[in-house]
Design a protein around this motif. Structure first.
Motif, PDB file in Angstrom:
ATOM      1  N   TYR A  54       0.600  -1.399   0.267  1.00 21.86           N
ATOM      2  CA  TYR A  54       0.190  -0.077   0.204  1.00 21.86           C
ATOM      3  C   TYR A  54       0.642   1.611   0.234  1.00 21.86           C
ATOM      4  N   VAL A  55       0.477   1.835  -0.930  1.00 20.11           N
ATOM      5  CA  VAL A  55       0.883   3.449  -1.343  1.00 20.11           C
ATOM      6  C   VAL A  55       0.738   4.708  -1.152  1.00 20.11           C
ATOM      7  N   THR A  56       1.071   5.651  -0.458  1.00 23.64           N
ATOM      8  CA  THR A  56       0.314   6.498  -0.366  1.00 23.64           C
ATOM      9  C   THR A  56       1.565   7.993  -0.898  1.00 23.64           C
ATOM     10  N   MET A  57       1.136   8.815  -1.240  1.00 21.44           N
ATOM     11  CA  MET A  57       1.902  10.180  -1.432  1.00 21.44           C
ATOM     12  C   MET A  57       1.302  11.687  -1.807  1.00 21.44           C
ATOM     13  N   ILE A  58       1.486  12.441  -1.568  1.00 21.22           N
ATOM     14  CA  ILE A  58       0.972  14.096  -1.602  1.00 21.22           C
ATOM     15  C   ILE A  58       1.409  14.851  -2.824  1.00 21.22           C
ATOM     16  N   CYS A  59       0.589  15.390  -3.679  1.00 16.56           N
ATOM     17  CA  CYS A  59       1.485  15.427  -5.424  1.00 16.56           C
ATOM     18  C   CYS A  59       1.862  17.286  -4.572  1.00 16.56           C
ATOM     19  N   ILE A 116      -2.572  10.117  -3.749  1.00 22.02           N
ATOM     20  CA  ILE A 116      -3.106   9.368  -3.928  1.00 22.02           C
ATOM     21  C   ILE A 116      -2.869   8.523  -3.103  1.00 22.02           C
ATOM     22  N   LEU A 117      -3.821   7.600  -3.057  1.00 25.77           N
ATOM     23  CA  LEU A 117      -3.541   5.641  -2.406  1.00 25.77           C
ATOM     24  C   LEU A 117      -3.326   4.656  -3.647  1.00 25.77           C
ATOM     25  N   GLY A 118      -2.175   3.702  -3.228  1.00 24.19           N
ATOM     26  CA  GLY A 118      -1.812   3.788  -4.489  1.00 24.19           C
ATOM     27  C   GLY A 118      -1.791   1.595  -4.054  1.00 24.19           C
ATOM     28  N   HIS A 119      -2.085   1.215  -5.447  1.00 25.17           N
ATOM     29  CA  HIS A 119      -1.627  -0.649  -4.302  1.00 25.17           C
ATOM     30  C   HIS A 119      -0.235  -1.652  -5.480  1.00 25.17           C
ATOM     31  N   PRO A 120       0.378  -0.685  -6.108  1.00 22.56           N
ATOM     32  CA  PRO A 120       0.669  -1.821  -7.448  1.00 22.56           C
ATOM     33  C   PRO A 120       1.467  -2.768  -7.044  1.00 22.56           C
ATOM     34  N   ASN A 152      -1.420  -1.168 -11.452  1.00 18.44           N
ATOM     35  CA  ASN A 152      -1.656  -0.016 -10.332  1.00 18.44           C
ATOM     36  C   ASN A 152      -2.905   0.990 -10.445  1.00 18.44           C
ATOM     37  N   PHE A 153      -3.905   0.236  -9.141  1.00 19.90           N
ATOM     38  CA  PHE A 153      -4.953   1.039  -9.346  1.00 19.90           C
ATOM     39  C   PHE A 153      -4.829   2.066  -8.008  1.00 19.90           C
ATOM     40  N   GLY A 154      -5.880   3.509  -8.285  1.00 19.06           N
ATOM     41  CA  GLY A 154      -4.964   4.213  -7.701  1.00 19.06           C
ATOM     42  C   GLY A 154      -6.756   5.059  -7.123  1.00 19.06           C
ATOM     43  N   ILE A 155      -6.655   5.658  -5.777  1.00 21.46           N
ATOM     44  CA  ILE A 155      -7.783   6.915  -5.523  1.00 21.46           C
ATOM     45  C   ILE A 155      -7.408   7.807  -5.311  1.00 21.46           C
ATOM     46  N   LEU A 203      -9.192  -3.430  -4.114  1.00 21.95           N
ATOM     47  CA  LEU A 203      -8.977  -3.186  -6.106  1.00 21.95           C
ATOM     48  C   LEU A 203      -7.873  -3.967  -6.313  1.00 21.95           C
ATOM     49  N   ALA A 204      -7.192  -4.044  -5.917  1.00 25.48           N
ATOM     50  CA  ALA A 204      -5.604  -4.603  -5.800  1.00 25.48           C
ATOM     51  C   ALA A 204      -6.075  -5.887  -5.863  1.00 25.48           C
ATOM     52  N   SER A 205      -6.198  -6.547  -5.293  1.00 23.07           N
ATOM     53  CA  SER A 205      -6.970  -7.759  -4.819  1.00 23.07           C
ATOM     54  C   SER A 205      -7.953  -8.427  -5.730  1.00 23.07           C
TER      55      SER A 205
END
Length: 199
Positions: A45-50, A57-61, A77-80, A98-100
């Motif tokens: 699980y990965v989070t980042m701020i623009c 942005i929340l993602g799970h590659p 990758n699916f991201g929200i 979403l990823a699973s």
């Protein structure tokens, strides 16, 4: 509230370009290395701020290893995308789901690597749009994808742990308190009378 939702994949021979139909929420170029998955970010699980500090942005590659893929692997990758002021906690489960879910669908029938829309199958873009609308409007979604798969997700509110309750925080009615004193007094008097009589 979800501001955006996306699907991205690593293309080994092509230079990826964003498929943008409306005004983007953030600059793709500045966030490319986090949106297009790399090995270092896969299966977590990965989070980042623009950079403009407006969106998170929340993602799970995910990386699936199999000889049928070029380079023996398929990364996606699916991201929200949510506002930075929005609590990200309820959305972590959605991103992981979403990823699973799509990982299983890719393993079953290469749903992501060979996207097709024949036979009543919805496109990935259409699915993501429905997911976004349903989660924003109803906090849940149940979307049939094909004959074998349905996407079920729900946003659960996260409540903070309440502070500890001390005995002086709980109000006691004067009437109740007076009743307790009277009952105790009566029991004490009866006990004293009984003790005197038996002595």
């Amino acid at each position: 509230m979800i501001s955006g939702i996306f699907f991205s994949r690593f293309l080994p021979q092509e230079v990826p370009e964003p498929d943008v139909e409306t005004t983007p929420l953030f600059s793709f170029e500045t966030m490319r290395e986090y949106i297009i998955p790399r090995q270092a970010f896969c299966n977590r699980y990965v989070t980042m701020i623009c950079p403009d500090n407006k969106y998170r942005i929340l993602g799970h590659p995910v990386c699936i290893y199999d000889e049928k893929y070029e380079r023996n692997e398929f990364m996606f990758n699916f991201g929200i995308v949510i506002g930075v002021e929005v609590d990200k906690t309820p959305y972590e489960a959605v991103v992981r789901r979403l990823a699973s879910t799509f990982t299983e669908m890719e393993i079953q029938n290469q749903y992501l690597s060979q996207e097709k829309t024949e036979g009543g199958r919805r496109s990935i873009a259409a699915l993501l749009e429905i997911i976004k609308e349903d989660l924003n409007n109803y906090n849940e979604c149940m979307i049939p994808v094909d004959d074998a798969n349905t996407i079920n997700m729900k946003l659960f509110p996260i409540y903070t742990t309440p502070p500890p309750i001390k005995s002086w925080h709980v109000p006691i009615s004067k009437m109740k308190f007076a009743s307790i004193i009277d009952d105790t007094w009566d029991l004490t008097m009866h006990s004293n009378i009984f003790s005197t009589t038996t002595a």
